[in-house]
Design a protein around this motif. Structure first.
Motif: not given
Length: 239
Positions: A163-189
């Motif tokens: 994610s471009s804003d990793k901290e915001t994405a972290f907080k969203a997932v840990y708050a229970g958010s279930a993104p419709a599509v999970l982002r993927t990228c070679p760097e993240g993997r």
């Protein structure tokens, strides 16, 4: 008197004398404690020390006993705690801060955190850190993802790291958010794989696992975390 009876009687006397001497030694070595009773333990044979998930345990193979205990010498030194601190120091040598996902202000006390996006205690810990931050007591969290416990943990960790804003994405997932599509990228993997290797080499077996001020804490142990924050604030105040 039969030979067998005489032998059993002699053995009983030796055992009784040995126990009496052991009790005397105990009372002489630890004079600051009051002992109400004394007797044989179920443990037999030699006892060995082992480490599991950063915790020191003791094993008596002859009687097949596992002991979760603290061992003190006669001067009151906690030898178990010293062994745990030595093990944590070795783990710290393996950790590269550059591989972490940093969350929180750089000037705050640093917490090394091994976490899992689907771990309920990890999510509770995230809420705890948010509450502390709202109180004006933030921490700097160096996040490493543990992806071998829950089936979607690796994909969610990759989503956060891509994610471009990793901290915001972290907080969203840990708050229970279930993104419709999970982002993927070679760097993240690649980063998720790096974290996985670190988790294995550091012997982290559960989540959350924290390293606070050189001390390893397994699980969301609020009292120990509060003690760390209190000591960190005291250290800042004396500078």
């Amino acid at each position: 008197m039969s030979p067998g009876y005489a032998q059993n009687s002699s053995e009983s006397t030796v055992l009784a004398n040995t126990a009496a001497q052991a009790e005397r030694d105990l009372r002489q070595s630890f004079t600051n404690l009051q002992f109400e009773d004394f007797g044989p333990a179920p443990i037999k044979g030699p006892i060995y020390q082992a480490s599991a998930g950063g915790r020191i345990i003791y094993f008596a193979p002859e009687s097949e006993h596992l002991l979760f205990a603290s061992v003190f010498d006669k001067n009151g030194v906690n030898l178990t705690a010293l062994a745990q601190e030595a093990g944590t120091a070795e783990r710290l040598k393996m950790i590269d801060p550059a591989q972490a996902l940093p969350i929180g202000p750089q000037s705050a006390p640093t917490v090394i955190e091994f976490t899992d996006p689907d771990c309920p205690y990890c999510r509770a810990l995230d809420r705890y850190w948010a509450a502390k931050s709202a109180e004006g007591k933030p921490v700097r969290r160096l996040i490493y993802f543990v992806s071998g416990i829950h089936p979607e943990a690796a994909a969610k960790a990759e989503h956060i790291l891509c994610s471009s804003d990793k901290e915001t994405a972290f907080k969203a997932v840990y708050a229970g958010s279930a993104p419709a599509v999970l982002r993927t990228c070679p760097e993240g993997r690649a980063r998720v794989e790096e974290h996985s290797k670190l988790v294995t080499s550091a012997g982290v077996s559960g989540t959350p696992t924290l390293i606070l001020g050189g001390k390893l804490i397994s699980g969301f142990q609020q009292a120990e975390i509060e003690a760390f924050l209190s000591s960190a604030r005291t250290a800042d105040a004396t500078r």
